[in-house]
Design a protein around this motif. Structure first.
Motif, short mmCIF file in Angstrom:
data_model
loop_
_atom_site.label_atom_id
_atom_site.label_comp_id
_atom_site.label_asym_id
_atom_site.label_seq_id
_atom_site.Cartn_x
_atom_site.Cartn_y
_atom_site.Cartn_z
N VAL A 33 31.03 40.91 32.35
CA VAL A 33 32.70 40.33 32.37
C VAL A 33 33.69 41.71 32.28
O VAL A 33 33.49 42.56 31.37
N ARG A 34 34.30 41.54 33.28
CA ARG A 34 35.39 42.68 33.28
C ARG A 34 36.85 42.10 33.28
O ARG A 34 37.41 40.87 33.80
N VAL A 35 37.58 42.71 32.56
CA VAL A 35 39.11 42.49 32.30
C VAL A 35 39.94 43.44 33.22
O VAL A 35 39.73 44.75 32.86
N ASP A 36 40.43 43.36 34.12
CA ASP A 36 41.35 44.06 34.99
C ASP A 36 40.40 45.00 35.81
O ASP A 36 40.37 46.20 35.56
N PRO A 37 39.46 44.43 36.42
CA PRO A 37 38.57 45.15 37.30
C PRO A 37 39.25 46.09 38.27
O PRO A 37 38.61 47.19 38.48
N GLY A 38 40.54 45.80 38.76
CA GLY A 38 41.21 46.67 39.93
C GLY A 38 41.58 47.92 39.32
O GLY A 38 42.10 48.74 39.95
N TYR A 39 41.74 47.76 38.01
CA TYR A 39 42.30 49.12 37.17
C TYR A 39 44.17 49.00 37.76
O TYR A 39 44.46 49.98 38.19
N THR A 40 44.75 47.79 37.29
CA THR A 40 46.10 47.63 37.83
C THR A 40 47.06 47.66 36.66
O THR A 40 48.22 47.47 36.71
N MET A 60 43.70 58.33 37.51
CA MET A 60 44.57 57.29 36.91
C MET A 60 43.86 57.33 35.48
O MET A 60 44.73 57.06 34.46
N TRP A 61 42.42 57.23 35.34
CA TRP A 61 41.98 57.08 34.09
C TRP A 61 42.34 58.19 33.10
O TRP A 61 42.44 57.95 32.07
N ASN A 62 42.25 59.55 33.70
CA ASN A 62 42.70 60.60 32.82
C ASN A 62 44.09 60.36 32.51
O ASN A 62 44.53 60.82 31.30
N LEU A 92 53.70 46.58 51.58
CA LEU A 92 54.94 46.28 51.03
C LEU A 92 55.51 47.37 50.38
O LEU A 92 56.60 47.51 50.49
N TYR A 93 54.79 47.77 49.45
CA TYR A 93 55.01 48.92 48.54
C TYR A 93 55.50 50.14 49.43
O TYR A 93 56.67 50.85 49.08
N LEU A 126 54.51 53.06 38.94
CA LEU A 126 54.47 53.05 40.31
C LEU A 126 53.08 52.38 40.86
O LEU A 126 53.03 51.59 41.89
N HIS A 127 51.99 52.84 40.21
CA HIS A 127 50.79 52.17 40.71
C HIS A 127 50.64 50.70 40.26
O HIS A 127 50.18 50.01 41.06
#
Length: 501
Positions: free
Chosen positions: A176-183, A5-7, A57-58, A46-47
């Protein structure tokens, strides 16, 4: 999965001139629909949908959607209706902004800590262009604060251009992390102090956090950062982190960074070894050259060899030529090594490589792919373009115009333009029809003829310039002789006259 997903995100977010959304009905050809929007960005949508619904649920939504519309024709709204039915929530905004909308959020984030009130302050601005067609994005966002003893998550809603959030913490955060779940598909500009980045790099529970830390550290050149990156390169569990660390050391581009790379060249994972070798090849340093040469003696992986060759090709000398020629004659999967060697010959640019490259192309004409053979022709023409006598190369390229592979014939036509020998015009004219340049050969021939005619027109000026240079050199030699003769005369007069002092 997160690394993939990062790439994918990197490929999507680098597109700065996106002009349409994923849903697009004004296409001329069906192929227009199948670009980075359909697959990399589509997978991210979709992610994000799965992240908001939850995995169970997804799966229910997707299963219901597929069963309800099996063997039928569907559109985006069919999926939205299923999601809304099973979740009991409206997803109109989600689908509008991510499938019909253009681009992705660009967030500028700043953070500070107030020790007296024990409050962390986070400011978040949406900085992407905002228009009627591209309104502000609206999405949930998780903020994570890691202290020495605790991890605190704080979920916020982003629906304005700028937000300020205050979060109570027991002590100053280490990370400090923003969006740590990478969503969230977004470009996040979050400048942090080096100490926080170093801590984030060492957090083995957070793959994306480590990659983001490296991405920020590549702009720093201090010794401590180089040491931290070297440690990650040699000790991190994930190959993607080690690859990123090698790339960052190349970007830092100091002697200390090169030393760290040289000391890290013995990687067991070929993907990481290739990244280290490619990074070393990005330095123009004799120690790097020697390391690359020594690595090639025992290296078996074609991709690693291919990464080393550009760094070696920047140097001159028979040993360098021998290395490139040997690699060009090597056998590797999909000709990785041969392709890289031919490209490296072009980088080297020494006309001494013309003869061995010509030998290679004659020897392996039938055994190499059309792509590799074509690359060889272009490199051959490039190497010979400044030679006084280009007749041998021109005649060989002209002979390739009878090549049974159409792509090779077109490549030979282009190579004749690169070669710059105006005598090729008479041959190229048989392929060109500038009034109806529709085929690949016609277009290539017309372009090469224009290229050669431009050279031909400037040729008299170049000849005049050469003549002037030759005349200046002759005048200089004459002046030197006259000066030498005058010096000898003065010395002779000085010897005949006694010192009157």
């Amino acid at each position: 999965l997160k690394y993939e997903m990062w790439n994918n995100a990197a490929g999507v977010l680098k597109q700065k001139d996106e002009k349409r959304g994923i849903v697009f009905r004004a296409y001329g050809e069906p192929e227009e629909m199948f670009n980075y929007l359909a697959y990399p960005k589509g997978s991210w949508v979709l992610h994000m949908l799965r992240s908001q619904l939850g995995p169970d649920l997804y799966r229910r939504c997707i299963k219901t959607y597929l069963e309800r519309h099996r063997f039928g024709v569907v559109e985006t709204s069919d999926l939205r209706r299923v999601v809304e039915e099973l979740s009991g929530r409206s997803f109109q905004r989600f689908f509008d902004q991510w499938l019909n909308g253009i681009g992705a959020p660009r967030l500028q984030v700043t953070q500070s800590w107030d020790g007296k009130s024990k409050l962390a302050k986070i400011t978040i601005k949406q900085t992407q262009p905002i228009t009627d067609k591209n309104p502000l994005f609206h999405f949930p966002l998780t903020l994570r604060f890691k202290t020495r003893a605790n991890t605190i998550d704080h979920v916020v809603e982003i629906d304005e251009k700028e937000h300020e959030f205050y979060v109570p913490l027991p002590e100053a955060p280490v990370i400090v992390r923003v969006d740590p779940g990478y969503t969230l598909l977004a470009t996040i500009d979050f400048k942090k102090p080096s100490a926080m980045l170093h801590a984030q790099l060492e957090d083995n529970s957070d793959l994306i956090g480590r990659l983001l830390a490296i991405d920020s550290l590549k702009d720093k050149k201090d010794l401590k950062t180089v040491e931290k990156l070297k440690a990650a390169l040699n000790g991190n569990a994930h190959h993607g982190v080690r690859v990123a660390a090698a790339d960052a050391l190349k970007k830092i581009h100091t002697k200390e960074a090169l030393a760290a790379l040289l000391a890290s060249a013995g990687q067991s994972d070929a993907r990481v070894r290739r990244a280290v070798v490619s990074a070393i090849a990005g330095f123009y340093d004799s120690s790097g050259r020697d390391k690359l040469q020594s690595l090639l003696v025992r290296e078996k992986n074609p991709a690693v060899i291919a990464a080393a060759l550009p760094g070696i090709a920047r140097w001159d000398g028979p040993q360098i030529h021998d290395t490139l020629i040997a690699a060009a004659h090597g056998a590797s999967f999909r000709e990785t090594e041969v392709d890289a060697a031919i490209s490296a010959m072009k980088t080297n640019g020494d006309p001494a490589l013309i003869k061995p490259l010509l030998t290679l192309l004659n020897t392996r004409k039938q055994s190499v792919s059309e792509r590799t053979f074509n690359r060889g022709m272009e490199t051959l023409a490039f190497l010979a373009r400044n030679e006084e006598d280009r007749s041998v190369t021109r005649q060989w390229l002209v002979a390739q115009l009878d090549n049974e592979r159409p792509g090779a014939r077109t490549a030979a036509i282009k190579a004749l333009g690169t070669l710059g020998d105006p005598l090729a015009i008479r041959v190229l004219e048989t392929f060109a029809d500038e009034g109806n340049a529709v085929s690949g050969d016609e277009k290539a021939a017309a372009a090469s003829i224009r290229q050669l005619q431009a050279l031909k027109e400037t040729a008299p000026e170049l000849r005049d310039l050469r003549k002037e240079v030759t005349e200046l050199k002759a005048a200089e030699e004459s002046l030197k002789k006259e000066f030498e003769q005058l010096r000898k005369q003065l010395e002779a007069v000085a010897k005949d006259r006694p010192d009157k002092r």
